[in-house]
Design an enzyme around this catalytic site. Structure first.
Site, PDB file in Angstrom:
ATOM      1  N   SER A 160       0.811  -1.220   0.000  1.00 25.18           N
ATOM      2  CA  SER A 160       0.000   0.000   0.000  1.00 25.18           C
ATOM      3  C   SER A 160       0.849   1.276   0.000  1.00 25.18           C
ATOM      4  O   SER A 160       0.307   2.369  -0.185  1.00 25.18           O
ATOM      5  CB  SER A 160      -0.978   0.001   1.182  1.00 25.18           C
ATOM      6  OG  SER A 160      -0.282  -0.058   2.393  1.00 25.18           O
ATOM      7  N   HIS A 161       2.153   1.166   0.213  1.00 23.15           N
ATOM      8  CA  HIS A 161       3.016   2.348   0.078  1.00 23.15           C
ATOM      9  C   HIS A 161       4.101   2.157  -0.969  1.00 23.15           C
ATOM     10  O   HIS A 161       5.097   2.864  -0.980  1.00 23.15           O
ATOM     11  CB  HIS A 161       3.627   2.742   1.436  1.00 23.15           C
ATOM     12  CG  HIS A 161       2.591   3.330   2.331  1.00 23.15           C
ATOM     13  ND1 HIS A 161       2.005   2.625   3.347  1.00 23.15           N
ATOM     14  CD2 HIS A 161       1.988   4.536   2.322  1.00 23.15           C
ATOM     15  CE1 HIS A 161       1.093   3.370   3.934  1.00 23.15           C
ATOM     16  NE2 HIS A 161       1.055   4.532   3.337  1.00 23.15           N
ATOM     17  N   GLU A 214      -5.126  -0.177   2.211  1.00 29.08           N
ATOM     18  CA  GLU A 214      -5.546  -1.585   2.289  1.00 29.08           C
ATOM     19  C   GLU A 214      -6.994  -1.717   1.816  1.00 29.08           C
ATOM     20  O   GLU A 214      -7.358  -2.708   1.177  1.00 29.08           O
ATOM     21  CB  GLU A 214      -5.430  -2.109   3.728  1.00 29.08           C
ATOM     22  CG  GLU A 214      -4.009  -2.083   4.302  1.00 29.08           C
ATOM     23  CD  GLU A 214      -3.045  -3.015   3.570  1.00 29.08           C
ATOM     24  OE1 GLU A 214      -3.520  -3.918   2.867  1.00 29.08           O
ATOM     25  OE2 GLU A 214      -1.825  -2.816   3.688  1.00 29.08           O
TER      26      GLU A 214
HETATM   27  P1  NDP Z   1      -0.900  -2.996  10.421  1.00 31.65           P
HETATM   28  O1  NDP Z   1      -2.193  -3.131  11.111  1.00 31.65           O
HETATM   29  O2  NDP Z   1      -0.607  -3.888   9.286  1.00 31.65           O
HETATM   30  O3  NDP Z   1       0.292  -3.142  11.455  1.00 31.65           O
HETATM   31  C1  NDP Z   1       0.419  -2.248  12.523  1.00 31.65           C
HETATM   32  C2  NDP Z   1       1.599  -2.600  13.387  1.00 31.65           C
HETATM   33  O4  NDP Z   1       1.275  -3.742  14.160  1.00 31.65           O
HETATM   34  C3  NDP Z   1       2.860  -2.950  12.616  1.00 31.65           C
HETATM   35  O5  NDP Z   1       3.949  -2.395  13.258  1.00 31.65           O
HETATM   36  C4  NDP Z   1       2.877  -4.472  12.664  1.00 31.65           C
HETATM   37  O6  NDP Z   1       4.183  -5.026  12.584  1.00 31.65           O
HETATM   38  C5  NDP Z   1       2.286  -4.724  14.020  1.00 31.65           C
HETATM   39  N1  NDP Z   1       1.668  -6.032  14.136  1.00 31.65           N
HETATM   40  C6  NDP Z   1       0.818  -6.631  13.266  1.00 31.65           C
HETATM   41  N2  NDP Z   1       0.448  -7.829  13.715  1.00 31.65           N
HETATM   42  C7  NDP Z   1       1.075  -8.004  14.909  1.00 31.65           C
HETATM   43  C8  NDP Z   1       1.091  -9.052  15.873  1.00 31.65           C
HETATM   44  N3  NDP Z   1       0.393 -10.161  15.688  1.00 31.65           N
HETATM   45  N4  NDP Z   1       1.844  -8.903  16.949  1.00 31.65           N
HETATM   46  C9  NDP Z   1       2.555  -7.769  17.150  1.00 31.65           C
HETATM   47  N5  NDP Z   1       2.591  -6.747  16.282  1.00 31.65           N
HETATM   48  C10 NDP Z   1       1.844  -6.860  15.179  1.00 31.65           C
HETATM   49  O7  NDP Z   1      -0.692  -1.470   9.946  1.00 31.65           O
HETATM   50  P2  NDP Z   1      -1.777  -0.423   9.439  1.00 31.65           P
HETATM   51  O8  NDP Z   1      -2.637  -1.097   8.436  1.00 31.65           O
HETATM   52  O9  NDP Z   1      -2.420   0.245  10.575  1.00 31.65           O
HETATM   53  O10 NDP Z   1      -0.833   0.644   8.690  1.00 31.65           O
HETATM   54  C11 NDP Z   1      -0.089   0.223   7.572  1.00 31.65           C
HETATM   55  C12 NDP Z   1       0.820   1.316   7.108  1.00 31.65           C
HETATM   56  O11 NDP Z   1       0.055   2.363   6.554  1.00 31.65           O
HETATM   57  C13 NDP Z   1       1.689   1.944   8.185  1.00 31.65           C
HETATM   58  O12 NDP Z   1       3.006   1.991   7.691  1.00 31.65           O
HETATM   59  C14 NDP Z   1       1.138   3.339   8.369  1.00 31.65           C
HETATM   60  O13 NDP Z   1       2.106   4.321   8.691  1.00 31.65           O
HETATM   61  C15 NDP Z   1       0.586   3.600   7.013  1.00 31.65           C
HETATM   62  N6  NDP Z   1      -0.458   4.620   7.027  1.00 31.65           N
HETATM   63  C16 NDP Z   1      -0.203   5.852   6.471  1.00 31.65           C
HETATM   64  C17 NDP Z   1      -1.156   6.839   6.491  1.00 31.65           C
HETATM   65  C18 NDP Z   1      -0.893   8.182   5.933  1.00 31.65           C
HETATM   66  O14 NDP Z   1      -1.783   8.988   5.861  1.00 31.65           O
HETATM   67  N7  NDP Z   1       0.306   8.496   5.525  1.00 31.65           N
HETATM   68  C19 NDP Z   1      -2.470   6.599   7.054  1.00 31.65           C
HETATM   69  C20 NDP Z   1      -2.616   5.291   7.642  1.00 31.65           C
HETATM   70  C21 NDP Z   1      -1.651   4.344   7.615  1.00 31.65           C
HETATM   71  P3  NDP Z   1       4.707  -5.731  11.219  1.00 31.65           P
HETATM   72  O15 NDP Z   1       5.067  -4.613  10.294  1.00 31.65           O
HETATM   73  O16 NDP Z   1       5.853  -6.541  11.674  1.00 31.65           O
HETATM   74  O17 NDP Z   1       3.575  -6.573  10.691  1.00 31.65           O
END
Ligand code: NDP
Length: 332
Positions: free
Chosen positions: A44-45, A185
């Site tokens: 997504s990025h 997503e």
């Molecule tokens: P996710 O829900 O995929 O993940 C969030 C965090 O939780 C990550 O650090 C992930 O680590 C961790 N995680 C996931 N599963 C587990 C687990 N079972 N146990 C422990 N930790 C866990 O992320 P989002 O969908 O919320 O966001 C995705 C990306 O989108 C991010 O990089 C965010 O900055 C970006 N974003 C940007 C926006 C913007 O406006 N610029 C707006 C919203 C989001 P891991 O990476 O290891 O899976």
């Protein structure tokens, strides 16, 4: 799907950005950031954003030849003016200024302003932790998320990133939206014909739905109900009024329907653990917590998935849909 090596994907992104009005420095920095996301399998990025970025430059909103500048506002506050360009080039300059300022003061903040699409938070916080610092980052975007109890989009999906340095392991990093799902997503689910969980959002009249297209027309929801909505509100304030930047709905008004990436700001705060009273012990103390987490079955540390993927993709390459590949080719 089209399989590309990271090198070929990088060249494709650079070529496309150059063909759409970016200079070499801006194209390289933006492509490099997209490749970091692709390399960690965060589609997504990655290249998914490239057509959107090109539309931003072509509409005249994004400065593809930006020359970011920094200014020291206070002993521990640095301001970065991105000159209306994409975020990665300016963030590179801001990073070095923030590290220096944090080492001097123990704590420092970087106010990132006048930039387009501050994408994911982890690249900034992770590299600060690589320098031995603890870091947090916040940004707003476009209004996608309804306030708790409301049905109209007002807050961005406003992500927050956090990183903690480790001695013999990659930093501990989490980076998450304050919405139940990241916007990208949901867009990817809509493109690929998948449903989304009911918690992701509501339709235009507040109705429950699992259809990503209906959520995109309605409003996303904060994670954990009102608690996620409050975090989104906090981030609006930190990455907006605090640093003289847009709130999410102001950014959308600035875009005026042109449809490119959001203009806005980012607040990055860094702390030097060596200056907080336990310079010798903080790393080992943190490791105790990580060990206790991992002793429980079913756990993993946030960021761990990313580091596993990052080791694989230089060999396996990445896959993008044929439709995206064709769209990118059509832009050159
Ligand atoms: P996710 O829900 O995929 O993940 C969030 C965090 O939780 C990550 O650090 C992930 O680590 C961790 N995680 C996931 N599963 C587990 C687990 N079972 N146990 C422990 N930790 C866990 O992320 P989002 O969908 O919320 O966001 C995705 C990306 O989108 C991010 O990089 C965010 O900055 C970006 N974003 C940007 C926006 C913007 O406006 N610029 C707006 C919203 C989001 P891991 O990476 O290891 O899976």
């Amino acid at each position: 799907m089209v399989n590309l090596s990271l090198k070929d994907a990088h060249s494709l992104a650079v070529k496309c950005l150059l063909a759409n009005g970016c200079d070499e420095a801006n194209a390289e920095a933006a492509a490099g950031r997209m490749m970091q996301a692709e390399g960690d399998l965060c589609a997504s990025h990655g290249l998914f954003r490239l057509p959107w970025y090109c539309s931003g430059v072509n509409s005249g909103r994004v400065n593809g030849k930006a020359k970011p500048t920094i200014e020291q506002l206070a002993p521990a506050v640095v301001r970065l003016d991105g000159d209306g360009g994409f975020a990665p080039l300016g963030q590179e300059i801001g990073h070095h200024a923030l590290v220096e300022c944090t080492r001097q003061n123990g704590i420092a903040a970087l106010a990132v302003t006048n930039m387009f699409h501050i994408a994911a938070m982890w690249p900034e916080v992770e590299r600060l932790a690589d320098e031995g610092l603890c870091a947090m980052a916040f940004t707003a975007s476009y209004p996608y998320v309804a306030p708790a109890g409301g049905i109209k989009p007002l807050f961005g999906t406003n992500p927050m990133g956090f990183a903690w340095p480790r001695k013999d392991a990659p930093p501990l990093v989490f980076d998450q939206a304050s919405s139940a799902m990241a916007r990208g997503e949901i867009q990817i689910a809509a493109r690929d014909g998948h449903s989304v969980p009911e918690t992701a959002g509501i339709g235009p009249d507040g109705e429950t739905t699992t259809d990503p297209n209906v959520v995109l027309e309605g409003a996303q929801l904060g994670f954990g109900g009102y608690k996620g909505a409050s975090l989104a509100m906090m981030i609006e304030l930190l990455a907006g009024p605090l640093i003289g930047e847009f709130l999410s709905y102001e950014s959308a008004a600035d875009d005026a329907g042109k449809g490119g990436p959001p203009k806005g700001g980012e607040l990055i705060i860094a702390l030097d653990p060596a200056k907080f009273g336990d310079a010798e012990g903080f790393l080992a103390h943190g490791e105790k917590l990580f060990k206790a987490i991992l002793e429980q079955e079913g756990t993993r540390l946030p960021g761990a998935r990313r580091f596993i993927e990052r080791k694989k993709t230089p060999q396996t390459g990445i896959e993008i849909p044929d439709s995206l590949y064709d769209t990118i080719q059509g832009l050159m």
